[in-house]
Scaffold this motif. Structure first.
Motif, PDB file in Angstrom:
ATOM      1  N   SER A 189      -2.590 -11.728   8.766  1.00  0.00           N
ATOM      2  CA  SER A 189      -3.795 -11.418   7.797  1.00  0.00           C
ATOM      3  C   SER A 189      -3.574 -10.018   7.580  1.00  0.00           C
ATOM      4  CB  SER A 189      -5.011 -11.906   8.414  1.00  0.00           C
ATOM      5  OG  SER A 189      -5.157 -11.464   9.699  1.00  0.00           O
ATOM      6  N   VAL A 232      -5.222  -6.378   6.534  1.00  0.00           N
ATOM      7  CA  VAL A 232      -6.855  -5.786   6.404  1.00  0.00           C
ATOM      8  C   VAL A 232      -6.672  -4.298   5.711  1.00  0.00           C
ATOM      9  CG1 VAL A 232      -8.539  -4.470   7.824  1.00  0.00           C
ATOM     10  CG2 VAL A 232      -7.269  -6.537   8.730  1.00  0.00           C
ATOM     11  N   PHE A 233      -7.137  -4.417   4.558  1.00  0.00           N
ATOM     12  CA  PHE A 233      -6.982  -3.408   3.696  1.00  0.00           C
ATOM     13  C   PHE A 233      -8.452  -2.319   3.824  1.00  0.00           C
ATOM     14  CE2 PHE A 233      -4.647  -6.705   1.865  1.00  0.00           C
ATOM     15  CZ  PHE A 233      -3.440  -5.867   1.353  1.00  0.00           C
ATOM     16  N   THR A 234      -8.217  -0.990   4.008  1.00  0.00           N
ATOM     17  CA  THR A 234      -9.359  -0.303   4.336  1.00  0.00           C
ATOM     18  C   THR A 234      -9.300   0.796   3.337  1.00  0.00           C
ATOM     19  OG1 THR A 234      -8.796  -0.419   6.775  1.00  0.00           O
ATOM     20  CG2 THR A 234     -10.611   1.158   6.021  1.00  0.00           C
ATOM     21  N   ASP A 235     -10.416   1.140   2.811  1.00  0.00           N
ATOM     22  CA  ASP A 235     -10.628   2.156   1.638  1.00  0.00           C
ATOM     23  C   ASP A 235     -10.640   3.614   2.332  1.00  0.00           C
ATOM     24  OD1 ASP A 235     -11.022   3.758  -0.254  1.00  0.00           O
ATOM     25  OD2 ASP A 235     -12.929   3.039  -1.062  1.00  0.00           O
ATOM     26  N   VAL A 236      -9.810   4.470   2.320  1.00  0.00           N
ATOM     27  CA  VAL A 236      -9.702   5.818   3.062  1.00  0.00           C
ATOM     28  C   VAL A 236     -10.282   6.684   1.903  1.00  0.00           C
ATOM     29  CG1 VAL A 236      -8.221   5.098   4.976  1.00  0.00           C
ATOM     30  CG2 VAL A 236      -7.536   6.062   3.103  1.00  0.00           C
ATOM     31  N   THR A 237     -10.842   6.773   1.134  1.00  0.00           N
ATOM     32  CA  THR A 237     -11.442   7.631   0.191  1.00  0.00           C
ATOM     33  C   THR A 237     -12.210   8.880   1.045  1.00  0.00           C
ATOM     34  OG1 THR A 237     -11.457   6.126  -1.659  1.00  0.00           O
ATOM     35  CG2 THR A 237     -12.704   8.127  -1.854  1.00  0.00           C
ATOM     36  N   ARG A 255      -7.107 -10.068   3.561  1.00  0.00           N
ATOM     37  CA  ARG A 255      -6.470 -11.242   3.001  1.00  0.00           C
ATOM     38  C   ARG A 255      -5.727 -12.284   3.848  1.00  0.00           C
ATOM     39  NH1 ARG A 255      -6.104 -13.185  -2.253  1.00  0.00           N
ATOM     40  NH2 ARG A 255      -5.995 -10.884  -3.020  1.00  0.00           N
ATOM     41  N   TYR A 296      -8.868   4.668  11.652  1.00  0.00           N
ATOM     42  CA  TYR A 296      -8.784   5.722  10.486  1.00  0.00           C
ATOM     43  C   TYR A 296      -9.758   7.149  10.551  1.00  0.00           C
ATOM     44  CZ  TYR A 296      -6.154   2.194   8.721  1.00  0.00           C
ATOM     45  OH  TYR A 296      -5.168   1.108   8.276  1.00  0.00           O
ATOM     46  N   VAL A 347      -1.491   8.908  -0.042  1.00  0.00           N
ATOM     47  CA  VAL A 347      -2.618   8.301  -0.677  1.00  0.00           C
ATOM     48  C   VAL A 347      -2.851   7.231   0.320  1.00  0.00           C
ATOM     49  CG1 VAL A 347      -2.428   9.324  -2.651  1.00  0.00           C
ATOM     50  CG2 VAL A 347      -1.265   7.154  -2.181  1.00  0.00           C
ATOM     51  N   THR A 368      -1.635   4.265   4.146  1.00  0.00           N
ATOM     52  CA  THR A 368      -0.687   3.906   5.160  1.00  0.00           C
ATOM     53  C   THR A 368      -0.514   2.513   5.189  1.00  0.00           C
ATOM     54  OG1 THR A 368      -2.502   3.907   6.897  1.00  0.00           O
ATOM     55  CG2 THR A 368      -1.362   5.887   6.740  1.00  0.00           C
ATOM     56  N   TYR A 369       0.747   2.085   5.847  1.00  0.00           N
ATOM     57  CA  TYR A 369       1.091   0.803   5.971  1.00  0.00           C
ATOM     58  C   TYR A 369       1.592   0.394   7.252  1.00  0.00           C
ATOM     59  CZ  TYR A 369       3.746  -3.614   5.017  1.00  0.00           C
ATOM     60  OH  TYR A 369       4.249  -4.871   5.128  1.00  0.00           O
ATOM     61  N   ILE A 391      -2.392  -7.130  10.038  1.00  0.00           N
ATOM     62  CA  ILE A 391      -1.458  -5.715   9.544  1.00  0.00           C
ATOM     63  C   ILE A 391      -2.404  -4.654   8.889  1.00  0.00           C
ATOM     64  CG2 ILE A 391       0.243  -5.220   7.779  1.00  0.00           C
ATOM     65  CD1 ILE A 391       1.538  -7.795   8.405  1.00  0.00           C
ATOM     66  N   MET A 392      -2.279  -3.724   9.215  1.00  0.00           N
ATOM     67  CA  MET A 392      -3.261  -2.641   8.955  1.00  0.00           C
ATOM     68  C   MET A 392      -2.843  -1.987   7.800  1.00  0.00           C
ATOM     69  SD  MET A 392      -5.927  -3.377  10.909  1.00  0.00           S
ATOM     70  CE  MET A 392      -7.048  -2.240  10.767  1.00  0.00           C
ATOM     71  N   VAL A 393      -3.611  -2.027   6.425  1.00  0.00           N
ATOM     72  CA  VAL A 393      -3.084  -1.122   5.404  1.00  0.00           C
ATOM     73  C   VAL A 393      -4.356  -0.182   5.037  1.00  0.00           C
ATOM     74  CG1 VAL A 393      -2.229  -1.200   3.028  1.00  0.00           C
ATOM     75  CG2 VAL A 393      -1.978  -3.106   4.602  1.00  0.00           C
ATOM     76  N   SER A 394      -4.043   1.126   4.486  1.00  0.00           N
ATOM     77  CA  SER A 394      -5.080   1.984   4.107  1.00  0.00           C
ATOM     78  C   SER A 394      -4.832   2.382   2.604  1.00  0.00           C
ATOM     79  CB  SER A 394      -5.593   3.018   5.107  1.00  0.00           C
ATOM     80  OG  SER A 394      -4.652   4.024   4.998  1.00  0.00           O
ATOM     81  N   PHE A 395      -5.816   2.532   1.784  1.00  0.00           N
ATOM     82  CA  PHE A 395      -5.538   3.295   0.386  1.00  0.00           C
ATOM     83  C   PHE A 395      -6.672   4.038   0.202  1.00  0.00           C
ATOM     84  CE2 PHE A 395      -3.468  -1.054  -0.499  1.00  0.00           C
ATOM     85  CZ  PHE A 395      -2.299  -0.502  -0.713  1.00  0.00           C
ATOM     86  N   ASN A 396      -6.152   5.352  -0.149  1.00  0.00           N
ATOM     87  CA  ASN A 396      -7.291   6.115  -0.970  1.00  0.00           C
ATOM     88  C   ASN A 396      -7.268   5.771  -2.308  1.00  0.00           C
ATOM     89  OD1 ASN A 396      -8.751   8.325  -1.796  1.00  0.00           O
ATOM     90  ND2 ASN A 396      -7.660   9.889  -0.465  1.00  0.00           N
ATOM     91  N   TYR A 397      -8.032   4.916  -2.497  1.00  0.00           N
ATOM     92  CA  TYR A 397      -8.186   4.370  -4.083  1.00  0.00           C
ATOM     93  C   TYR A 397      -8.626   5.288  -4.997  1.00  0.00           C
ATOM     94  CZ  TYR A 397      -8.260  -0.222  -2.135  1.00  0.00           C
ATOM     95  OH  TYR A 397      -7.790  -1.634  -1.223  1.00  0.00           O
ATOM     96  N   GLU A 398      -9.419   6.396  -4.605  1.00  0.00           N
ATOM     97  CA  GLU A 398      -9.858   7.358  -5.748  1.00  0.00           C
ATOM     98  C   GLU A 398      -8.475   8.221  -5.862  1.00  0.00           C
ATOM     99  OE1 GLU A 398     -12.118  10.556  -3.860  1.00  0.00           O
ATOM    100  OE2 GLU A 398     -12.827  11.171  -5.621  1.00  0.00           O
ATOM    101  N   LEU A 416       1.213  -4.759  -2.107  1.00  0.00           N
ATOM    102  CA  LEU A 416       0.029  -4.620  -1.427  1.00  0.00           C
ATOM    103  C   LEU A 416      -1.175  -4.422  -2.091  1.00  0.00           C
ATOM    104  CD1 LEU A 416       1.608  -2.023   1.258  1.00  0.00           C
ATOM    105  CD2 LEU A 416       0.790  -4.235   1.621  1.00  0.00           C
ATOM    106  N   LEU A 469      -2.585  -7.726  -3.248  1.00  0.00           N
ATOM    107  CA  LEU A 469      -3.163  -8.581  -2.153  1.00  0.00           C
ATOM    108  C   LEU A 469      -4.683  -7.745  -1.821  1.00  0.00           C
ATOM    109  CD1 LEU A 469      -0.227  -8.910   0.601  1.00  0.00           C
ATOM    110  CD2 LEU A 469      -1.458 -10.669  -1.027  1.00  0.00           C
ATOM    111  N   SER A 470      -4.687  -6.631  -2.125  1.00  0.00           N
ATOM    112  CA  SER A 470      -6.057  -6.025  -1.713  1.00  0.00           C
ATOM    113  C   SER A 470      -7.038  -6.266  -2.749  1.00  0.00           C
ATOM    114  CB  SER A 470      -5.783  -4.476  -1.423  1.00  0.00           C
ATOM    115  OG  SER A 470      -5.702  -3.916  -2.732  1.00  0.00           O
TER     116      SER A 470
END
Lengths: 364, 141
Positions: A116, A118-123, A136, A157, B68, B70-71, B81-88, B107, B110-111
């Motif tokens: 699975s 895991v998507f984290t918002d790091v804004t 997901r 994070y 912006v 990490t994956y 599986i850890m993914v991070s996004f700076n959506y802003e 990615l 999927l998010s």
């Protein structure tokens, strides 16, 4: 292998829903009520000696300075402000209800991966609780992360200093028990505050277990004048088990606090008792300012050598009012009546003797 | 930032430095094509990717404009599986016309930020097909 099994059994013991007392209703609106906050902070009592005692930390340094009288006074006042800050209570909240919502379910994605995501918002600049963290699943379902995952993501994070990533060993059953028996209550509670959020099930389990242990062994003194005393008193008042604490307060001559505790008990359990009069007396006798002034005068050596009296006349008069109030509680609601009455009578005798001595002193 | 005197001169290519908190040291032309892509880090047998903004024409090892996300492609002990996004910041760069590479698009799909990328569906049905094949082989044998 044995070690592993042991660990699993301890975890299992924790994960079973608490055997300890829990809050059925939401305690937060009561806890944050200004009147109750006032009562709680007054019950805690501010003892500067205890708050600024030497601790087993790296920074225990003492610095010496030349100061004018004015600077000295400011310094003392600032330290009192620091002490008040150190006594800020951890909040008492309801256990959270963690039910992650499903955002979308795409069947065509089934088995797109074995893991699975895991998507984290790091804004930048978001509070952790406002961050969107979604998962997901391999079956294509997109849902909000459960609290465990969220907490892990926050710690990855945006790590909090000194909060450990894994379960701390001191909360394993045998270590926890040992520390309880050693009476390291403050240490345990501080660690629990650091490791868990106040609305987690585990935090509630651990704290209630510690409070019950303290209640059983009458070790209230170890938490007095720490930030945990207020939540503990709140816990006892909520669950209608203040008698031991009351006993301890009368024995150690914290009569004003005993009265406040009873008021807290009445307020939390919706008893229609008149508490306004007695509370105004309590508020009047609350003399933080005079204590500060006393310390300053001591330091400046302005204090004249006064008569060594335990209590002033006014304090003695207040005590009588307090005793009456406590007596009314014992008659109506108390569960340990004989014990408390005995203690109260002993206190009365002591009180009368003190009064007589003082009368003689003033007449003589 | 270029000084005000030059603001009207659109023809001159301007070299800039990004000034956001996660900005890298990469210099870039203001009107050049940007790309949001994976940037491989980590070490032997332990891949780790940062999601970065770069000038599209530049090779992967050059300094980046901004990081912006990490994956981490290796699942942890919870099989996640850890993914991070700076959506802003991602929105900001998309607004400036940045191109997004396929793995990052997958990615983002999927998010739930973008629609699912078609390649992900392809992966899914191929995996299901191979599973079905295996099952039939096992049943027949």
């Amino acid at each position: 292998m044995e070690k592993y099994l042991k660990r699993i059994t301890t975890l299992a013991r924790y994960s079973t829903r608490s055997n300890f007392l829990s809050y059925e209703k939401d305690p937060a609106p009561h806890f944050f009520n200004t009147e109750i906050q006032k009562l709680l902070s007054s019950i805690t009592t501010l003892d500067v000696q205890k708050i600024f005692r030497k601790r087993t930390v790296n920074d225990n340094h003492v610095s010496y300075k030349f100061l004018t009288d004015k600077q000295l006074e400011d310094e003392v006042r600032n330290r009192f402000k620091d002490a008040e800050k150190a006594l800020q209570m951890p909040p008492v909240l309801k256990v959270m209800n963690d039910q992650p919502k499903t955002i979308s379910n795409d069947v065509a994605l089934t088995s797109f991966s074995k893991h699975s995501y895991v998507f984290t918002d790091v804004t930048f600049g978001l509070k952790n609780r406002d961050r969107s963290i979604v998962v997901r699943e391999p079956n294509g379902e997109l849902k909000e992360a459960s609290y465990d995952i969220k907490k892990r993501a926050w710690q990855i994070y945006f790590p909090l200093n000194d909060r450990s990533f894994r379960e701390p060993k001191i909360f394993e059953e045998e270590n926890f028990k040992r520390l309880l028996e050693e009476g390291q209550y403050q240490f345990l509670l501080d660690r629990a505050c650091l490791q868990y959020e106040p609305d987690e099930q585990k935090y509630h389990d651990i704290t209630s277990r510690i409070y019950l242990h303290i209640d059983e062994h009458l070790k209230f003194e170890s938490l007095r004048s720490t930030r945990h005393f207020g939540p503990m008193a709140f816990f006892f008042a909520w669950h209608k088990m203040i008698d031991n604490l009351l006993l301890d307060m009368i024995r150690n001559d914290y009569l004003k606090n005993a009265v406040e505790l009873i008021c807290l008990f009445y307020k939390l359990n919706n008893h229609n008792e008149k508490v306004e009069n007695i509370l105004t007396i309590c508020a009047k006798s609350d003399n933080l300012e005079s204590r500060i002034q006393n310390i300053i005068n001591d330091l400046l050596k302005k204090n004249q050598i006064v008569k060594q009296i335990d209590k002033t006349d006014e304090e003695l008069r207040n005590d009588e009012e307090y005793l009456e109030f406590i007596q009314s509680y014992i008659d109506k609601y108390c569960l340990k009546k004989p014990q408390l009455e005995l203690t109260l009578n002993t206190y009365r005798e002591w009180h009368n003797e003190l009064k007589n001595i003082q009368l003689k002193y003033t007449v003589g | 930032m270029a000084s005000k005197a030059f603001e009207n001169v659109k023809m001159l290519p301007r070299i800039r430095n990004a000034l956001s908190p996660a900005s890298g040291t990469g210099q870039f032309y203001e009107r050049s094509a940007k790309s949001i892509r994976l940037f491989k880090q980590g070490c032997t047998n332990r891949p780790f990717f940062q999601i970065v903004v770069m000038e599209r024409r530049k090779p992967h090892y050059e300094p980046v404009i901004e990081q912006v996300g990490t994956y981490d492609p290796m699942p942890n002990k919870y099989n996640q599986i850890m993914v991070s996004f700076n959506y802003e910041r991602i929105r900001h760069w998309i607004g400036h016309g940045a191109h997004i590479s396929t793995p990052v698009l997958e990615l983002l799909g999927l998010s739930g930020f973008y629609p699912i990328y078609p390649k992900t569906y392809m992966k899914a049905w191929r995996a299901r097909a191979t599973e079905a094949k295996k099952e039939t082989v096992q049943e027949s044998s």
